[in-house]
Design an enzyme around this catalytic site. Structure first.
Site, PDB file in Angstrom:
ATOM      1  N   THR A 279       0.642  -1.393   0.015  1.00  0.00           N
ATOM      2  CA  THR A 279      -0.107   0.363   0.161  1.00  0.00           C
ATOM      3  C   THR A 279       1.150   0.971  -0.112  1.00  0.00           C
ATOM      4  O   THR A 279       1.983   1.128   0.337  1.00  0.00           O
ATOM      5  CB  THR A 279      -1.143   0.365   1.076  1.00  0.00           C
ATOM      6  OG1 THR A 279      -1.795  -1.203   1.423  1.00  0.00           O
ATOM      7  CG2 THR A 279      -1.732   0.866   1.246  1.00  0.00           C
ATOM      8  N   PHE A 281       1.111   5.389   0.716  1.00  0.00           N
ATOM      9  CA  PHE A 281       0.484   6.261   1.993  1.00  0.00           C
ATOM     10  C   PHE A 281       1.266   8.056   1.399  1.00  0.00           C
ATOM     11  O   PHE A 281       2.521   7.920   0.690  1.00  0.00           O
ATOM     12  CB  PHE A 281       0.425   6.047   2.842  1.00  0.00           C
ATOM     13  CG  PHE A 281      -0.024   4.636   3.985  1.00  0.00           C
ATOM     14  CD1 PHE A 281      -0.739   4.833   4.060  1.00  0.00           C
ATOM     15  CD2 PHE A 281       0.861   2.951   3.339  1.00  0.00           C
ATOM     16  CE1 PHE A 281      -0.726   3.282   4.539  1.00  0.00           C
ATOM     17  CE2 PHE A 281       0.294   2.382   3.824  1.00  0.00           C
ATOM     18  CZ  PHE A 281      -0.771   2.260   5.176  1.00  0.00           C
TER      19      PHE A 281
END
Ligand code: PEP
Ligand code: MN
Length: 687
Positions: A279, A281
């Site tokens: 992921t 960010f």
């Protein structure tokens, strides 16, 4: 039966002790490596060389892979470990260049302790050598609210996942609020399944998980058809829920750290469908943070393209033509404009570097709206391809890139190259055409905006809207916040008036324009109105100009009561320089010694502006003369002079109008004007 113990072999506890010693050695070596990096960083601090040297990184990785292969260790494992080590070193050097350690930082994330977002927030703090305990909020919107309220210094929000794609809500938040990207982080998403005690997977009846966990572990979940998957709000919450329930038939999906923190037993590690699940960010702040040009950086922008063929391609060519590689292009719906799109674009570059600043200037003109979200140290760069090389060939020393000047202090105001303004014809040869739904304002068109000076009631504004539409008008005007000379005069119906105006616009299919008087009104009015009017009295309200410059909504900028054309264009520049190119100028008369008319309508401004600027210009003969009998002749003259349209006040019962009664046309007069207008030829225009 007991197996015989072979006394010549070390027993397991000896082996474990050996292992512990090796691990301590590894950590010691990492510490040694970091010390060397710090020393290199100190030497680089006074140099101008770029701190990230991708060629050297590739050589380091290739070198350790070779060693790994020789020793029979997995090359990809070693590569992964060294990638992390290198990115940590780069982060450390970058934070040194960007000033001393920041001390205590308040950082927010969405979720609870031990979620992946929490881990990314901690990673960011560590990379900046800053202290701080990340604070979890329930929703993404709450995180943003905390940041904007100054409760925290930074916020870490997930923006994309390599398996699931972009996180829409974060894109919406970036568009809606004044947020800046000051960093990025990645986190490897490695889900595990945990329960209160070690139970067979077949005995599970329910599995709690954050929604993205269900999505990213779908294949694993299919192997447990008897367990009902249940969505729960973040990566640590489900673990806490399972621990609290104490029911061994319920398990949770989340991080191993969350399982451990809740005292749960991990039933299965590595249940994520894809091995390479990361992921990304973004780290947000309420103000942009300049980044030293020697740090490899990325820049993120939001743009909407002009209504021109090949508009997006032209924008992308500006970047590629100036040597900026694009790392991401995401398209999102443009609010209130069905089937139109906003583009979120990331590219390698730094606004502090002159070549990037120049490219952004060019992009600003090519786009109709551009918002710079910020430049920040890049943690995710496209993996550099490695050239094939023969085992014995020495790697060539790559030249280290050199960049100029170190950025320090507050961001200086943008400077225009070549001395001209963005609104100048010299910056853009083609006329700017502003699109409002399916209506085009500027270029060869002639747009009539008409309606009451003030919205007074539903009946008044609806009747006017219908009449305007049926007689060829294109846009419905109506003031709801009124700038009146006397504080005792009617001040407008405010928000309630806006609802009436918008409802009348919807009913008749006309886009609406209304005046924005204050900074605080701008965003809210922009949600509903199609065009924002900046009144004559606010032409030099620079905060207001900057505010509407940040919004993706067309702006009609009236000329100030005693402003020169040069001051007027400079005011338009305030809007355009913020990124909003959708500006329409409006000549509405200026204050002179003449008393026969309310103002002196300066029609020569039309010719001057058309020559000097690429922006469309319309004329308001109502405020320009102040008397209804002069409105029609000045409207014809405006069209003949080359105006792109008119702004006219009409009222069902003009003498009773609560504002500007003397200059408001009756329906009959407006109808007559519209039929006469088509007989007046505009210059250079066929229609
Ligand atoms: C208006 O359009 O009603 C208005 C107040 O105009 P100006 O700002 O030109 O006076
Ligand atoms: Mn008026």
């Amino acid at each position: 039966m007991l197996r015989a113990v072979d006394a010549s072999q070390p027993d397991i506890s000896d082996l474990r002790q050996n292992l512990d010693e090796v691990d301590t050695g590894i950590v010691g070596l990492i510490a040694q490596r970091m010390n060397i990096i710090t020393e290199i960083g100190r030497r680089k601090q006074n140099a101008t060389s770029a701190i990230q040297d991708t060629d050297r990184e590739q050589r380091v990785l290739a070198g350790v892979e070779d060693v790994a292969t020789d020793l029979g260790v997995s090359a990809s494992l070693v590569r992964r470990i060294f990638r992390e080590l290198i990115s940590e070193s780069v982060a450390q050097q970058a934070s040194r260049l960007n000033g001393p350690a920041t001390g205590e930082l308040r950082i927010a994330f969405q979720g609870s302790a031990h979620s992946f977002s929490d881990a990314a927030a901690r990673k960011h703090l560590a990379g900046r050598a800053a202290e701080g305990e990340p604070v979890g909020y329930r929703t993404l919107a709450e995180v943003v609210a905390a940041l904007l309220a100054g409760e925290v210094d930074l916020a870490v929000l997930p923006i994309e996942n390599t398996a699931a794609g972009s996180i829409n809500e974060v894109y919406s938040l970036l568009r809606e609020h004044e947020l800046f990207i000051v960093g990025e982080e990645t986190w490897k998403v490695d889900y595990c399944l945990a329960a209160v005690r070690d139970v067979p997977l077949s005995s599970l009846s329910r599995i709690l998980s954050p929604p993205e966990g269900l999505e990213q572990c779908a294949r694993f979940l299919q192997t447990l058809p008897q367990a009902i998957p249940t969505s729960s709000f973040d990566t640590a919450g489900p673990m806490a829920a399972v621990a609290a329930a104490g029911d061994p038939s319920v398990a949770a999906i989340g991080s191993a750290e969350a399982a451990e923190a809740q005292g749960l037993t991990v039933l299965r590690h590595g249940i994520t469908d894809s091995e390479d699940n990361y992921t990304r960010f973004v780290v947000l702040a309420s103000a942009p943070a300049p980044v030293d040009p020697r740090v490899a950086s990325k820049t993120s922008v939001i743009l909407s393209t002009r209504h021109e063929e090949g508009a997006l391609l032209r924008c992308l060519e500006i970047l590629s033509g100036s040597g900026h590689s694009m790392t991401k292009l995401e398209s999102r719906p443009r609010p209130g404009r069905p089937w139109e799109y906003l583009f979120f674009l990331d590219f390698e570059g730094n606004v502090a570097a002159p070549e990037t600043a120049a490219a952004l200037d060019e992009l600003r003109l090519a786009a109709q709206f551009l918002k710079i979200l910020g430049s920040y140290p890049a943690k995710v760069l496209r993996p550099a391809a490695r050239p094939g090389r023969l085992p014995d060939a020495p790697a060539a020393e790559g030249p280290a890139e050199t960049l100029e000047a170190v950025v320090a202090g507050p961001t200086p105001p943008p400077r225009r190259s070549g001395g001209h303004l963005l609104v100048d014809r010299a910056s853009r040869a083609a006329d700017t055409v502003v699109q409002v739904g399916d209506l085009l304002i500027g270029g060869n068109g002639f747009t009539v905006m008409a309606g009451p000076c003030s919205v007074e009631s539903a009946e008044q504004v609806t009747a006017t809207a219908k009449f305007v539409r049926d007689h060829g008008g294109h846009v419905l005007r109506g003031g709801v916040f009124k700038p009146r000379t006397s504080p005792y005069a009617f001040q407008g119906l405010g928000w309630q008036g806006l609802d009436l105006l918008v409802a009348a616009g919807r009913e008749t299919g006309l886009p609406v324009i209304t005046e924005v008087m204050a900074v605080e009104q701008a965003q809210r009015i922009a949600k509903d109105a199609d065009i924002l009017q900046i009144g004559a009295r606010n032409m030099q309200n620079f905060d207001l100009l900057r505010e509407v410059g940040k919004l993706d909504r067309p702006v009609l900028l009236k000329r100030g009561l005693s402003s020169t054309i040069e001051e007027w264009l400079a005011a338009a520049e305030y809007i355009v320089a913020q990124g909003n190119q959708q500006v329409i100028l409006c000549e509405r008369g200026i204050r002179t010694f003449e008393r026969a008319t309310r103002n002196t309508l300066d029609l020569s401004a039309v010719a001057v502006v058309r020559e000097r600027s690429h922006l469309p210009i319309i004329v308001d003969p109502s405020h320009g003369t102040g008397l209804r009998r002069y409105v029609a002749p000045m409207a014809w003259a405006a069209r003949a002079a080359g105006a792109h349209g008119l702004l006219i006040e009409v009222h069902p019962n003009p003498d009773e109008a609560l504002s500007d009664a003397d200059q408001s046309l009756s329906f009959e007069q407006f109808g007559a004007l519209m039929s006469q207008l088509s007989a007046v030829p505009g210059p250079h225009r066929p229609n």
